[in-house]
Design a protein around this motif. Structure first.
Motif, PDB file in Angstrom:
ATOM      1  N   ASP A 166      40.956 -37.683 -18.162  1.00 22.72           N
ATOM      2  CA  ASP A 166      41.772 -38.827 -18.615  1.00 22.72           C
ATOM      3  C   ASP A 166      41.402 -40.719 -17.921  1.00 22.72           C
ATOM      4  N   ASP A 792      47.084 -28.409 -20.633  1.00 23.17           N
ATOM      5  CA  ASP A 792      47.099 -29.776 -20.930  1.00 23.17           C
ATOM      6  C   ASP A 792      46.224 -31.128 -20.862  1.00 23.17           C
ATOM      7  N   TYR A 793      44.852 -31.014 -20.756  1.00 26.45           N
ATOM      8  CA  TYR A 793      43.332 -31.301 -20.825  1.00 26.45           C
ATOM      9  C   TYR A 793      42.778 -30.427 -21.780  1.00 26.45           C
ATOM     10  N   ARG A 836      46.431 -35.611 -25.851  1.00 27.83           N
ATOM     11  CA  ARG A 836      45.699 -34.695 -25.452  1.00 27.83           C
ATOM     12  C   ARG A 836      47.641 -33.891 -25.817  1.00 27.83           C
ATOM     13  N   TYR A 838      50.984 -32.075 -25.653  1.00 30.45           N
ATOM     14  CA  TYR A 838      52.843 -32.006 -24.690  1.00 30.45           C
ATOM     15  C   TYR A 838      54.073 -31.375 -25.187  1.00 30.45           C
ATOM     16  N   ASN A 862      53.093 -27.838 -25.207  1.00 26.47           N
ATOM     17  CA  ASN A 862      51.718 -28.165 -25.632  1.00 26.47           C
ATOM     18  C   ASN A 862      52.017 -27.859 -27.373  1.00 26.47           C
ATOM     19  N   GLY A 866      49.616 -36.565 -28.750  1.00 26.11           N
ATOM     20  CA  GLY A 866      49.468 -37.888 -28.128  1.00 26.11           C
ATOM     21  C   GLY A 866      48.764 -38.538 -28.948  1.00 26.11           C
ATOM     22  N   ASN A 903      47.668 -42.291 -21.493  1.00 25.10           N
ATOM     23  CA  ASN A 903      47.173 -41.250 -21.123  1.00 25.10           C
ATOM     24  C   ASN A 903      47.693 -40.090 -20.698  1.00 25.10           C
ATOM     25  N   ASP A 904      49.723 -40.295 -20.512  1.00 30.67           N
ATOM     26  CA  ASP A 904      50.395 -39.758 -21.145  1.00 30.67           C
ATOM     27  C   ASP A 904      51.715 -40.320 -21.723  1.00 30.67           C
ATOM     28  N   PRO A 912      54.335 -43.412 -24.415  1.00 31.79           N
ATOM     29  CA  PRO A 912      54.176 -43.846 -23.279  1.00 31.79           C
ATOM     30  C   PRO A 912      55.269 -44.537 -21.942  1.00 31.79           C
ATOM     31  N   ASP A 955      51.409 -44.628 -15.205  1.00 30.82           N
ATOM     32  CA  ASP A 955      50.196 -43.616 -15.127  1.00 30.82           C
ATOM     33  C   ASP A 955      49.861 -43.295 -16.506  1.00 30.82           C
ATOM     34  N   ASN A 956      51.279 -43.454 -17.605  1.00 32.94           N
ATOM     35  CA  ASN A 956      50.876 -43.215 -18.401  1.00 32.94           C
ATOM     36  C   ASN A 956      50.414 -44.062 -19.501  1.00 32.94           C
TER      37      ASN A 956
END
Length: 971
Positions: A166, A792-793, A836, A838, A862, A866, A903-904, A912, A955-956
């Protein structure tokens, strides 16, 4: 348990007796040595039997057989010179022979006949074979580590094809595996914390000799791991003193270039050499080790930090990370003082002390100094003995002690648990057991709001391991196993209400009533510790969970893990076969619910009690076969294929729960989270792969591998609907499929240029990305149907391009520019990945609210992706020599183009930093509600501003541009 112990000891004894005539032990069971093999011929290609092979400056060697073949086993990782001598022929010395862990390095000799006894030695520079048919993965040497500047074992390994990381570097996934499915091994010692599956290894870059990143098809000696192995070899000492001192910081450019420092500071000191400084004893007894200090003002720098309207600028207040780490090895080679005694001892230590903070987004404006503190102490000590009976037989023995302890607490109140809700110790708190709230918009915590959670855990184990290896002509046979005994303790509590009890019943803190009160707190779970009002959290020295009774405190858990394996590696000139079989065993050694479908079946039919508990749980085991082979299609093309069954025992934290905590939740009802389950079985993966490795000339190699994996019995959450309360436990119920292609291209340095390319195309789908994937659904009272979705990954496209241009000492023009360019290098590391997946949700439901996670899905699970990420890192360095010292000055730039690394994302918007809620009618109405005459101090504009800041989750994002300056001194 006793039956298994007797069986294991008997099997070990019989094995030792059977192999005592032909095999010896070795001490590094997880791959810290390699093998040199080859053929000795004359100029016409005819074999030369009886030729003498010698590894220079060691006692290792061999004699060629009737076919001219030879093998030198048990060679530690490193670089050597190998000399071949034969009467009547010129001796040949091959230098720069690189040995890697678990790899056979081929060194052939073709000798020229001279007809005389006195001959001249021929010098040959060995060419390292970049193709490794025995493994799937990549060997990363010191050149890549030093030139790229990447720091950290997992960060370095992430540049290998098949590895996904990540953007903030917190997790890696190998070939679609979960976060905990990668084992990190340091000098043959597993560094994984068995409680949570995370590695405790912190090793300075200056100590690294080599990383072998195994992404699939690893042999049977590697067990209890599903997806990947990072096998690290650190540097060893010699008869000469050497060392490295390094300082790295971003504070220099903060002042010189007016950039924003992230408070990144690393100090490293490494030293090696003889323990007794004489020529003979220096080779016999030497050491190498180092200490590193990390002081990071920002634990994970975030690209969004400079937009958060913080007084600290581009840094994140209260998010620091301070760590001391130390690693060292002591080597004793008895063959240097007695040529007939081929005995080697290695003792080592890996320790670290970490003080870091978690990040709470709602604390960042007024309460950042209350970000939870985590203290981690990791200690690992090991000793290894290698005894070689002959040129083709050796054995290994190993002892390993591991201990890790962590505490999560308020950084100011620490372990004074009665203070967490005490107005005398929490300023502005109004009454005992209360808690300071949020601002008038409900966005940010006010000063001195306490994070209502305290946790202390300790895991330690003692481990004994053995390996036996023999080389029988073309067969390399290994037999080995291990036995590990654990002690595990855990204490968790939400302590704020303790102040209320103390205020009401100050004389009852040591009474059974208080113990019962603690057991019945909402979030209290413990075993291996006791708790009283007088002494706080203490170790339970009794360690007795065999006499469980009503109201008692669980003792420490003592699970046992053991294994046996048999491996046969058959190497012919045109064919290599790896076949292995592995047996793994786990005894949880804990109580369990007798009937999980009806937890109150055996005692009081309306309550969970001691009659519903079995004091012992059943052990579990698994057998996993491995098979791999390779053969040359042409002189420079190798085809390889592998099949394997891989198993991994569950993380130990998923097995256990405090008895008092479980009794409380079953009896009162309600949602209690997920309980541990000692009945868990091993997780399983069946893996297939085929590939082709192609060598183009002596410089360029290409490796293309296709893989397919089926996973089953992965751990997820299962709900049991019953009275008086439904319960949910961890269970073996998830499964998935992963498939993909890995491409690796390596170009050895030519005319100053070297480059490598790693690319992966993969598809990862399953019923759960981690054990807690369905926790929200269970909290909402739903049961998720079991069908596969993207994990998720799942990252379809992942790639890196590493380009290095470097001048040597002499390949430069004369004069001033020659002095400038000499030993100057530039490294460019470009990485990219697709977004990734979502689950897109209805943005009209506030994601910050307690019900936000249950918003209506607007896509399949999912089913949305992104954005792509692109990142360029660069390092410019220059080495100069002063007397006998080499000084390397470098500039290391992270994310040089300052691209936004995602990242998210928020599920309502796919962005994000913007949740999308404020653009909906519900968000507009909520904002407008603050434009009222009732409270003139509030406004819709202020609400929208604060809501926007709150949803800019750090963290995003990955890191912003960072400029770091370093100086490294080698001697």
């Amino acid at each position: 348990m006793r039956l298994f112990n007797n069986f294991f000891l008997a099997l070990l004894t019989i094995t030792m007796l059977i192999f005592s005539e032909t095999i010896a032990y070795s001490f590094e069971p997880l791959g810290t040595t390699g093998k040199i093999a080859g053929k000795v011929t004359d100029e016409n290609g005819s074999p030369l039997p009886g030729a003498t092979l010698k590894v220079e400056n060691t006692q290792m060697g061999a004699v060629s057989d009737a076919a001219g073949d030879y093998v030198i086993i048990n060679v530690p990782v490193g670089k050597y010179s190998v000399k071949c001598s034969y009467l009547g022929y010129d001796p040949v010395l091959q230098t720069d022979v690189n040995i890697s862990a678990d790899v056979t390095t081929t060194v052939d000799f073709r000798l020229k006949e001279t007809g005389g006894i006195k001959t001249e030695e021929v010098l040959v520079i060995a060419k390292r074979n970049t193709l490794s048919p025995d493994q799937s993965g990549k060997i990363i040497g010191t050149e890549f580590i030093e030139t790229t500047g990447i720091r950290g074992i997992e960060n370095i390994a992430s540049k290998t094809a098949g590895v996904v990381q990540d953007e903030d570097g917190a997790h890696i996934n190998i070939r679609g595996g979960r976060d905990n499915e990668t084992a990190v091994i340091i000098d043959g010692i597993l560094t994984t914390n068995p409680l949570d599956g995370n590695s405790t290894a912190y090793v300075s870059n200056n100590l690294l000799q080599e990383l072998a990143v195994l992404t699939g098809g690893f042999s049977a000696e590697y067990g209890n791991v599903l997806s990947g192995v990072i096998n690290v070899t650190t540097k060893s000492g010699s008869d000469k003193y050497s060392g490295i001192i390094e300082v790295l910081s971003d504070g220099v450019y903060d002042r010189l270039l007016n950039t924003n420092s992230q408070g990144y500071n690393i100090y490293s000191v490494n030293l090696g050499g003889p323990l007794i400084p004489t020529k003979k004893l220096g080779n016999f007894l030497n050491f190498y080790g180092g200490v590193e200090r990390n002081f990071l003002q920002v634990h994970n720098p975030s690209w969004i930090a400079d937009q958060l309207d913080l007084s600290s600028g581009n840094t994140l207040p209260g998010f620091l990370n301070k760590r001391w780490s130390g690693n060292g090895k002591l080597n004793a080679d008895f063959s240097t003082i007695n040529k007939k005694l081929l005995l080697r001892f290695v003792g080592g230590v890996n320790i670290s002390r970490t003080d870091r903070r978690l990040w709470v987004q709602s604390y960042m404006r007024h309460n950042w100094n209350r970000n939870p503190q985590i203290l981690e102490d990791n200690d690992q000590f090991y000793g290894k003995i290698t005894h070689q009976f002959s040129n083709k037989v050796f054995y290994e023995l190993q002892f390993n002690y591991f201990k890790t302890e962590s505490i999560q607490q308020d950084p100011l109140l620490i372990d004074n648990l009665f203070w967490y809700g005490d107005p005398d110790h929490v300023p502005l708190l109004e009454f005992p057991g209360g808690r300071i709230g949020f601002d008038k918009y409900g966005m940010f915590a006010l000063e001195n709001r306490i994070n209502n959670f305290y946790e202390k855990q300790q895991t330690q184990y003692y481990e004994g391991s053995f390996n036996i290896l023999t080389q029988l002509k073309h067969n390399e046979i290994k037999l080995g196993g291990n036995y590990r005994y654990h002690t595990i303790r855990l204490f968790q509590i939400s302590p704020i209400v303790l102040a209320q009890f103390k205020a009401q019943f100050p004389d009852s803190l040591d009474s059974p009533y208080f113990r019962e009160y603690v057991d019945n707190l909402v979030n209290t779970n413990y075993f291996g510790y006791t708790f009283s009002g007088a002494s706080g959290v203490t170790l339970d020295l009794a360690n007795d969970d065999s006499k469980l009774s009503e109201g008692s405190v669980d003792g420490a858990k003592h699970p046992v893990v053991a294994s046996l394996y048999l491996q046969d590696k058959i190497e012919f000139q045109d064919f290599t076969l790896n076949a292995g079989l592995r047996f793994d065993y786990l005894d949880p050694a804990s109580w369990r619910i007798k009937d999980i479908n009806n937890a109150v079946r055996f005692g009081d039919p309306n309550a969970f009690d001691i009659e519903d508990v079995d004091l012992e749980s059943d052990p579990t085991y698994a057998v996993s076969p491995r098979l791999g082979f390779s053969f040359p299609v042409t002189e420079r093309t190798i085809f390889h294929a592998q099949f394997g069954k891989f198993i991994q025992m569950p993380n130990l934290e998923l097995l256990y729960n405090g008895y008092g905590n479980m009794r409380y939740w079953i009896n009162i009802g309600g949602f209690a989270g997920t309980f541990g389950n000692p009945n868990l079985k091993p997780e399983k993966t069946t893996s297939y792969e085929i590939g082709v490795k192609q060598q183009f000339g002596d410089k360029l190699s290409v490796d293309l591998t296709a893989f397919y994996k089926e996973t089953e019995d992965l751990i997820g959450i299962k709900r049991y609907i019953q009275e008086p309360s439904s319960i949910q436990v961890y269970a073996n119920q998830d499964y998935g499929t992963i498939r993909g292609v890995d491409l690796a291209i390596d170009f050895r340095r030519t005319s100053r240029v070297a480059f490598s390319i790693a690319y992966s195309l993969s598809f990862a789908s399953g019923t759960g990305s981690d054990p807690n994937s369905s926790s929200i659904a269970h909290w909402l009272g739903d049961e998720l149907p079991k069908f596969t979705n993207l994990l998720d990954y799942d990252q379809r496209h992942t790639g890196t391009l590493n380009l290095d241009y470097r001048f040597g000492k002499t390949d430069v023009p004369k004069g001033f520019w020659g002095a400038v360019l000499s030993r100057l290098g530039l490294n460019l590391l470009y990485s990219f990945n697709s977004g990734r997946p979502y689950s897109k949700k209805d943005p009209a439901v506030d994601p910050l609210a307690s019900t936000g996670s249950g918003a209506t899905l607007k896509s399949s699970i999912n089913g949305a992706f992104g954005p792509w990420n692109h990142r360029l890192d660069m390092k410019l360095d220059k080495t100069v020599s002063v007397w006998r010292l080499d000084f390397n000055f470098y500039i290391w730039v992270i994310n040089a183009l300052n691209t936004r690394l995602v990242n998210d994302v928020w599920p309502g918007s796919g962005d994000p930093g913007d949740a999308g809620y404020l653009a909906t009618q519900q968000g507009i109405n909520r904002a407008n509600a603050f434009d009222t005459d009732t409270d003139p101090t509030t406004s819709a504009e202020e609400f929208r501003k604060l809501y926007g800041l709150r949803t800019m989750e750090i963290d995003n994002y990955g890191p912003p541009r960072q400029i770091r300056f370093g100086i490294k001194m080698n001697f």
